[in-house]
Design a protein around this motif. Structure first.
Motif, short mmCIF file in Angstrom:
data_model
loop_
_atom_site.label_atom_id
_atom_site.label_comp_id
_atom_site.label_asym_id
_atom_site.label_seq_id
_atom_site.Cartn_x
_atom_site.Cartn_y
_atom_site.Cartn_z
N ILE A 116 21.97 123.40 -61.63
CA ILE A 116 21.19 124.25 -60.72
C ILE A 116 21.91 125.58 -60.59
O ILE A 116 23.14 125.62 -60.41
CB ILE A 116 21.03 123.58 -59.34
CG1 ILE A 116 20.19 122.31 -59.44
CG2 ILE A 116 20.39 124.55 -58.34
CD1 ILE A 116 20.20 121.47 -58.18
N PHE A 117 21.16 126.64 -60.67
CA PHE A 117 21.73 127.98 -60.48
C PHE A 117 21.36 128.48 -59.10
O PHE A 117 20.19 128.46 -58.71
CB PHE A 117 21.22 128.95 -61.54
CG PHE A 117 21.79 130.33 -61.42
CD1 PHE A 117 23.08 130.61 -61.81
CD2 PHE A 117 21.02 131.36 -60.88
CE1 PHE A 117 23.61 131.88 -61.68
CE2 PHE A 117 21.55 132.63 -60.74
CZ PHE A 117 22.85 132.90 -61.14
N ASP A 118 22.36 128.92 -58.33
CA ASP A 118 22.12 129.42 -56.97
C ASP A 118 23.09 130.56 -56.71
O ASP A 118 24.30 130.35 -56.65
CB ASP A 118 22.34 128.28 -55.97
CG ASP A 118 22.05 128.69 -54.52
OD1 ASP A 118 21.95 129.90 -54.25
OD2 ASP A 118 21.94 127.81 -53.65
N SER B 115 17.25 130.09 -51.05
CA SER B 115 17.85 130.26 -52.37
C SER B 115 16.92 129.86 -53.50
O SER B 115 17.22 130.12 -54.66
CB SER B 115 19.15 129.46 -52.46
OG SER B 115 20.09 129.93 -51.52
N GLY B 116 15.80 129.18 -53.19
CA GLY B 116 14.86 128.78 -54.23
C GLY B 116 14.43 127.34 -54.10
O GLY B 116 14.70 126.67 -53.10
N THR B 117 13.76 126.84 -55.13
CA THR B 117 13.21 125.48 -55.12
C THR B 117 14.29 124.42 -55.09
O THR B 117 14.14 123.38 -54.44
CB THR B 117 12.32 125.27 -56.35
OG1 THR B 117 11.34 126.31 -56.41
CG2 THR B 117 11.61 123.93 -56.28
N TRP B 118 15.39 124.66 -55.79
CA TRP B 118 16.49 123.70 -55.86
C TRP B 118 17.77 124.35 -55.31
O TRP B 118 18.68 124.69 -56.07
CB TRP B 118 16.73 123.25 -57.31
CG TRP B 118 15.60 122.50 -57.91
CD1 TRP B 118 14.48 123.02 -58.51
CD2 TRP B 118 15.46 121.09 -57.99
NE1 TRP B 118 13.66 122.03 -58.95
CE2 TRP B 118 14.22 120.82 -58.65
CE3 TRP B 118 16.24 120.01 -57.58
CZ2 TRP B 118 13.78 119.53 -58.91
CZ3 TRP B 118 15.79 118.72 -57.83
CH2 TRP B 118 14.58 118.50 -58.48
N PRO B 119 17.85 124.56 -53.99
CA PRO B 119 19.05 125.20 -53.43
C PRO B 119 20.27 124.29 -53.51
O PRO B 119 20.14 123.06 -53.51
CB PRO B 119 18.65 125.48 -51.99
CG PRO B 119 17.66 124.41 -51.66
CD PRO B 119 16.89 124.18 -52.94
N ALA B 120 21.44 124.91 -53.56
CA ALA B 120 22.68 124.12 -53.56
C ALA B 120 22.88 123.41 -52.23
O ALA B 120 23.43 122.32 -52.17
CB ALA B 120 23.87 125.02 -53.87
N GLY B 121 22.42 124.03 -51.15
CA GLY B 121 22.57 123.44 -49.82
C GLY B 121 23.83 123.90 -49.12
O GLY B 121 24.81 124.32 -49.76
N VAL C 271 28.12 133.64 -36.50
CA VAL C 271 28.09 132.46 -37.36
C VAL C 271 27.76 132.88 -38.78
O VAL C 271 27.02 133.84 -39.01
CB VAL C 271 27.06 131.42 -36.85
CG1 VAL C 271 25.64 131.98 -36.88
CG2 VAL C 271 27.13 130.13 -37.66
N LYS C 272 28.37 132.19 -39.73
CA LYS C 272 28.03 132.38 -41.14
C LYS C 272 28.08 131.03 -41.83
O LYS C 272 28.71 130.08 -41.33
CB LYS C 272 29.00 133.35 -41.81
CG LYS C 272 30.43 132.86 -41.91
CD LYS C 272 31.31 133.89 -42.61
CE LYS C 272 32.76 133.43 -42.71
NZ LYS C 272 33.62 134.42 -43.40
N SER C 273 27.41 130.90 -42.95
CA SER C 273 27.41 129.63 -43.67
C SER C 273 27.70 129.86 -45.15
O SER C 273 27.51 130.95 -45.69
CB SER C 273 26.09 128.89 -43.49
OG SER C 273 24.99 129.72 -43.76
N ILE C 274 28.17 128.79 -45.79
CA ILE C 274 28.60 128.81 -47.18
C ILE C 274 27.92 127.65 -47.89
O ILE C 274 27.81 126.55 -47.33
CB ILE C 274 30.13 128.66 -47.27
CG1 ILE C 274 30.81 129.75 -46.43
CG2 ILE C 274 30.61 128.71 -48.71
CD1 ILE C 274 32.29 129.51 -46.20
N ASP C 275 27.45 127.88 -49.12
CA ASP C 275 26.74 126.80 -49.82
C ASP C 275 27.70 125.93 -50.63
O ASP C 275 28.92 126.11 -50.60
CB ASP C 275 25.60 127.36 -50.67
CG ASP C 275 26.07 128.22 -51.83
OD1 ASP C 275 27.24 128.13 -52.22
OD2 ASP C 275 25.23 128.98 -52.37
#
Length: 199
Positions: free
Chosen positions: A41-43, A75-81, A153-157
């Protein structure tokens, strides 16, 4: 080896790579029979975070649980999460609008915990990947009454190398200013005087 530019990939899409080898025989070259296949998966888009509590511009008499959201679906259809609770980071600063501004919370539980001159990013306590919500258990003993605070707050995949990290902070969404007042107000009766008579 063979390489391609990342510009050809679309974020949030799933790809299959198949390789097949051929030798250098001039006549009737031999080809690999069993192909080598990999899926990935590309994200390259960071998640988006938000703060639900404390809300921007609000005063609180007590605040022990901080809550919000963190979602990678943009991020798209298949996000890394989002990378779990460790993929959600918060920073809290006391008296952010003073000159000079106040210090940052170091994760401690006393009023001496506002000790860092540089911004500290601390992990969320929990992250629910289904509801896309996070919580932080904050020690109420660390609040100093009658002060203003700013939480970001910030988030990281979950991308294993060069993970995408949120860098833009928006007031009212991922950067909220609030105040804490844990002391009850005082009132007195001026008139009538205690034990006096009136007509």
């Amino acid at each position: 080896s063979y390489s391609v530019s990342t510009s050809m990939w679309t974020s949030g899409e799933r790809y299959r790579v198949v390789s097949r080898a051929k030798d250098t025989c001039n006549y009737y070259p031999n080809y690999q029979v069993s192909f080598s296949t990999k899926y990935f998966i590309f994200d390259n888009v960071p998640p988006v975070s938000g703060i639900s509590k404390p809300s921007d511009g609000t005063g609180y008499g007590s605040l022990s649980t901080l809550t919000g959201t963190a979602d990678d679906s943009n991020s798209g259809t298949w996000p890394a999460g989002v990378n779990g609770a460790s993929g959600v980071k918060i920073s809290i600063q006391i008296d952010p609008t003073l000159k000079p501004p106040g210090k940052f919370w170091d994760g401690g539980s006393s009023t001496n915990s506002w000790s860092s001159d540089t911004e500290l990013w601390l992990n969320a306590t929990t992250y629910d990947s289904v509801s896309k919500t996070w919580t932080v258990d904050f020690p109420i003993s660390a609040w100093i009454s009658a002060h203003e605070y700013r939480i970001k707050v910030k988030s990281i995949d979950k991308v294993p190398t060069q993970a995408n990290e949120e860098t833009f902070f928006e007031t009212g969404r991922s950067s909220n200013t609030f105040s804490i007042d844990v002391l009850a107000p005082q009132s007195v009766v001026l008139k009538p005087l205690d034990g006096a008579s009136y007509n």
